[in-house]
Scaffold this motif. Structure first.
Motif, PDB file in Angstrom:
ATOM      1  N   SER A   1       0.825  -1.209   0.000  1.00 14.65           N
ATOM      2  CA  SER A   1       0.000   0.000   0.000  1.00 14.65           C
ATOM      3  C   SER A   1       0.859   1.259   0.000  1.00 14.65           C
ATOM      4  O   SER A   1       0.607   2.203  -0.766  1.00 14.65           O
ATOM      5  CB  SER A   1      -0.924  -0.011   1.221  1.00 14.65           C
ATOM      6  N   VAL A   2       1.884   1.280   0.835  1.00  8.47           N
ATOM      7  CA  VAL A   2       2.764   2.444   0.928  1.00  8.47           C
ATOM      8  C   VAL A   2       3.483   2.684  -0.400  1.00  8.47           C
ATOM      9  O   VAL A   2       3.513   3.810  -0.920  1.00  8.47           O
ATOM     10  CB  VAL A   2       3.798   2.253   2.058  1.00  8.47           C
ATOM     11  N   LEU A   3       4.043   1.626  -0.970  1.00  5.27           N
ATOM     12  CA  LEU A   3       4.808   1.787  -2.204  1.00  5.27           C
ATOM     13  C   LEU A   3       3.907   2.067  -3.396  1.00  5.27           C
ATOM     14  O   LEU A   3       4.318   2.715  -4.368  1.00  5.27           O
ATOM     15  CB  LEU A   3       5.664   0.543  -2.447  1.00  5.27           C
ATOM     16  N   SER A   4       2.666   1.601  -3.339  1.00  3.02           N
ATOM     17  CA  SER A   4       1.711   1.926  -4.398  1.00  3.02           C
ATOM     18  C   SER A   4       1.424   3.422  -4.419  1.00  3.02           C
ATOM     19  O   SER A   4       1.376   4.048  -5.485  1.00  3.02           O
ATOM     20  CB  SER A   4       0.408   1.149  -4.190  1.00  3.02           C
ATOM     21  N   LEU A   5       1.268   4.009  -3.249  1.00  2.96           N
ATOM     22  CA  LEU A   5       1.039   5.454  -3.166  1.00  2.96           C
ATOM     23  C   LEU A   5       2.251   6.222  -3.701  1.00  2.96           C
ATOM     24  O   LEU A   5       2.096   7.214  -4.430  1.00  2.96           O
ATOM     25  CB  LEU A   5       0.754   5.861  -1.719  1.00  2.96           C
ATOM     26  N   VAL A   6       3.451   5.767  -3.332  1.00  5.48           N
ATOM     27  CA  VAL A   6       4.670   6.415  -3.813  1.00  5.48           C
ATOM     28  C   VAL A   6       4.744   6.332  -5.340  1.00  5.48           C
ATOM     29  O   VAL A   6       5.009   7.326  -6.032  1.00  5.48           O
ATOM     30  CB  VAL A   6       5.921   5.762  -3.190  1.00  5.48           C
ATOM     31  N   GLY A   7       4.506   5.141  -5.864  1.00  5.58           N
ATOM     32  CA  GLY A   7       4.590   4.947  -7.308  1.00  5.58           C
ATOM     33  C   GLY A   7       3.575   5.782  -8.072  1.00  5.58           C
ATOM     34  O   GLY A   7       3.904   6.431  -9.074  1.00  5.58           O
ATOM     35  N   LYS A   8       2.328   5.787  -7.599  1.00  5.47           N
ATOM     36  CA  LYS A   8       1.286   6.540  -8.299  1.00  5.47           C
ATOM     37  C   LYS A   8       1.555   8.039  -8.270  1.00  5.47           C
ATOM     38  O   LYS A   8       1.334   8.744  -9.254  1.00  5.47           O
ATOM     39  CB  LYS A   8      -0.081   6.223  -7.687  1.00  5.47           C
ATOM     40  N   ALA A   9       2.035   8.537  -7.135  1.00  9.73           N
ATOM     41  CA  ALA A   9       2.339   9.965  -7.037  1.00  9.73           C
ATOM     42  C   ALA A   9       3.444  10.348  -8.020  1.00  9.73           C
ATOM     43  O   ALA A   9       3.369  11.383  -8.693  1.00  9.73           O
ATOM     44  CB  ALA A   9       2.748  10.323  -5.617  1.00  9.73           C
ATOM     45  N   HIS A  10       4.479   9.512  -8.111  1.00  9.84           N
ATOM     46  CA  HIS A  10       5.587   9.843  -9.002  1.00  9.84           C
ATOM     47  C   HIS A  10       5.207   9.661 -10.475  1.00  9.84           C
ATOM     48  O   HIS A  10       5.772  10.343 -11.339  1.00  9.84           O
ATOM     49  CB  HIS A  10       6.811   8.992  -8.656  1.00  9.84           C
ATOM     50  N   ALA A  11       4.276   8.761 -10.756  1.00 11.52           N
ATOM     51  CA  ALA A  11       3.842   8.566 -12.143  1.00 11.52           C
ATOM     52  C   ALA A  11       2.891   9.673 -12.590  1.00 11.52           C
ATOM     53  O   ALA A  11       3.082  10.284 -13.642  1.00 11.52           O
ATOM     54  CB  ALA A  11       3.167   7.202 -12.288  1.00 11.52           C
ATOM     55  N   ILE A  12       1.865   9.934 -11.786  1.00  9.27           N
ATOM     56  CA  ILE A  12       0.807  10.854 -12.202  1.00  9.27           C
ATOM     57  C   ILE A  12       1.176  12.311 -11.953  1.00  9.27           C
ATOM     58  O   ILE A  12       1.036  13.165 -12.841  1.00  9.27           O
ATOM     59  CB  ILE A  12      -0.506  10.512 -11.465  1.00  9.27           C
ATOM     60  N   LYS A  13       1.656  12.601 -10.759  1.00  9.06           N
ATOM     61  CA  LYS A  13       1.917  13.994 -10.390  1.00  9.06           C
ATOM     62  C   LYS A  13       3.277  14.480 -10.889  1.00  9.06           C
ATOM     63  O   LYS A  13       3.377  15.550 -11.492  1.00  9.06           O
ATOM     64  CB  LYS A  13       1.835  14.152  -8.872  1.00  9.06           C
ATOM     65  N   HIS A  14       4.316  13.677 -10.635  1.00 16.29           N
ATOM     66  CA  HIS A  14       5.675  14.134 -10.940  1.00 16.29           C
ATOM     67  C   HIS A  14       6.180  13.649 -12.291  1.00 16.29           C
ATOM     68  O   HIS A  14       7.159  14.194 -12.813  1.00 16.29           O
ATOM     69  CB  HIS A  14       6.632  13.686  -9.834  1.00 16.29           C
ATOM     70  N   LYS A  15       5.544  12.596 -12.839  1.00 14.05           N
ATOM     71  CA  LYS A  15       5.918  12.046 -14.152  1.00 14.05           C
ATOM     72  C   LYS A  15       7.408  11.668 -14.222  1.00 14.05           C
ATOM     73  O   LYS A  15       8.117  11.985 -15.169  1.00 14.05           O
ATOM     74  CB  LYS A  15       5.549  13.028 -15.271  1.00 14.05           C
ATOM     75  N   VAL A  16       7.853  10.984 -13.182  1.00 12.09           N
ATOM     76  CA  VAL A  16       9.248  10.545 -13.085  1.00 12.09           C
ATOM     77  C   VAL A  16       9.401   9.192 -13.770  1.00 12.09           C
ATOM     78  O   VAL A  16       8.608   8.276 -13.530  1.00 12.09           O
ATOM     79  CB  VAL A  16       9.680  10.430 -11.608  1.00 12.09           C
ATOM     80  N   GLU A  17      10.413   9.062 -14.619  1.00  7.74           N
ATOM     81  CA  GLU A  17      10.682   7.768 -15.241  1.00  7.74           C
ATOM     82  C   GLU A  17      10.944   6.737 -14.145  1.00  7.74           C
ATOM     83  O   GLU A  17      11.778   6.964 -13.251  1.00  7.74           O
ATOM     84  CB  GLU A  17      11.915   7.861 -16.149  1.00  7.74           C
ATOM     85  N   PRO A  18      10.254   5.596 -14.172  1.00  3.13           N
ATOM     86  CA  PRO A  18      10.414   4.609 -13.088  1.00  3.13           C
ATOM     87  C   PRO A  18      11.831   4.077 -12.957  1.00  3.13           C
ATOM     88  O   PRO A  18      12.241   3.653 -11.883  1.00  3.13           O
ATOM     89  CB  PRO A  18       9.433   3.495 -13.470  1.00  3.13           C
ATOM     90  N   MET A  19      12.603   4.133 -14.049  1.00  3.70           N
ATOM     91  CA  MET A  19      13.967   3.616 -13.990  1.00  3.70           C
ATOM     92  C   MET A  19      14.802   4.353 -12.951  1.00  3.70           C
ATOM     93  O   MET A  19      15.747   3.792 -12.387  1.00  3.70           O
ATOM     94  CB  MET A  19      14.615   3.757 -15.374  1.00  3.70           C
ATOM     95  N   TYR A  20      14.441   5.615 -12.666  1.00  4.96           N
ATOM     96  CA  TYR A  20      15.222   6.370 -11.696  1.00  4.96           C
ATOM     97  C   TYR A  20      15.136   5.750 -10.297  1.00  4.96           C
ATOM     98  O   TYR A  20      16.043   5.936  -9.483  1.00  4.96           O
ATOM     99  CB  TYR A  20      14.773   7.826 -11.652  1.00  4.96           C
ATOM    100  N   PHE A  21      14.054   5.026 -10.013  1.00  2.36           N
ATOM    101  CA  PHE A  21      13.956   4.349  -8.717  1.00  2.36           C
ATOM    102  C   PHE A  21      15.028   3.267  -8.614  1.00  2.36           C
ATOM    103  O   PHE A  21      15.649   3.094  -7.562  1.00  2.36           O
ATOM    104  CB  PHE A  21      12.571   3.722  -8.537  1.00  2.36           C
ATOM    105  N   LYS A  22      15.232   2.538  -9.712  1.00  4.20           N
ATOM    106  CA  LYS A  22      16.257   1.494  -9.697  1.00  4.20           C
ATOM    107  C   LYS A  22      17.647   2.105  -9.556  1.00  4.20           C
ATOM    108  O   LYS A  22      18.493   1.603  -8.810  1.00  4.20           O
ATOM    109  CB  LYS A  22      16.176   0.670 -10.990  1.00  4.20           C
ATOM    110  N   ILE A  23      17.878   3.212 -10.263  1.00  7.43           N
ATOM    111  CA  ILE A  23      19.183   3.865 -10.192  1.00  7.43           C
ATOM    112  C   ILE A  23      19.433   4.410  -8.789  1.00  7.43           C
ATOM    113  O   ILE A  23      20.525   4.256  -8.224  1.00  7.43           O
ATOM    114  CB  ILE A  23      19.269   4.992 -11.233  1.00  7.43           C
TER     115      ILE A  23
END
Length: 208
Positions: free
Chosen positions: A133-155
């Motif tokens: 639940s926590v990580l889903s909120l983090v992911g959705k915020a960065h995808a929808i609001k901030h539009k951050v490429e998900p690869m940056y999480f891995k980096i």
């Protein structure tokens, strides 16, 4: 050339090639986009064993005592090594000097947020639904609001493991690093799941 003729102007020097790590990052970003488009995501994250969860909690306790300073060190290395990541942070976009970054109250604030998010995950390793639940909120915020490429999480995960192993060598042994790599992989799996859930390809293309 005849006597009296002016020498031809030299052609301008070619622009320097992009830094190697930036080139590698662009390739990785493109591969990650294709991977997400092809829906090759594993069915589930590899769970940690009870012993591995204990290792994470024990080592994280040492780190979290200096959470802000560690978080700042991680973000500075992240932004210095991968400056394209600064495009998502209006407060840091024009900062190139690590010392200036270190003095930035905004960067310190974000460092605390990153470390607190990981702390929430570590504190709830016994509760997979809470972690999801926590990580889903983090992911959705960065995808929808901030539009951050998900690869940056891995980096960022890789940068964090580098810093932790250097700053806490007595705790982050090779065996411990393997456990933390497994945890970071699980975090990335949950975050990218949130990206997929909100239709990242559509969000990404509409933002161009």
């Amino acid at each position: 050339m005849s006597r009296g003729e002016s020498p031809s102007p030299s052609p301008p020097p070619p622009p320097p090639p992009p830094p190697r790590r930036e080139m590698e990052l662009e390739l990785e970003l493109e591969m990650e986009r294709e991977r997400m488009d092809d829906d090759e995501r594993p069915e589930r994250a590899e769970p940690l064993s009870d012993a591995e969860r204990d290792v994470v909690r024990d080592t994280w306790q040492r780190v979290y005592e200096s959470c802000e300073d560690v978080g700042v060190s991680v973000l500075i290395r992240f932004f210095v090594n991968f400056p394209s990541a600064k495009q998502y942070f209006s407060q840091f976009q024009d900062m190139d000097d690590p010392e200036e970054m270190e003095r930035s109250s905004q960067l310190r604030h974000h460092a605390r947020r990153v470390m607190n998010a990981i702390n929430t995950v570590v504190e709830n390793l016994h509760d997979p639904e809470k972690v999801s639940s926590v990580l889903s909120l983090v992911g959705k915020a960065h995808a929808i609001k901030h539009k951050v490429e998900p690869m940056y999480f891995k980096i960022l995960s890789g940068v964090m493991l580098e810093v932790l192993s250097e700053d806490f060598p007595e705790y982050f042994t090779a065996e411990v690093q393997l456990v933390w790599t497994k945890l970071m992989g699980a975090i990335y799996w949950h975050v990218t799941g949130a990206y997929t859930e909100v239709g990242w390809a559509q969000v990404s293309s509409s933002a161009v």
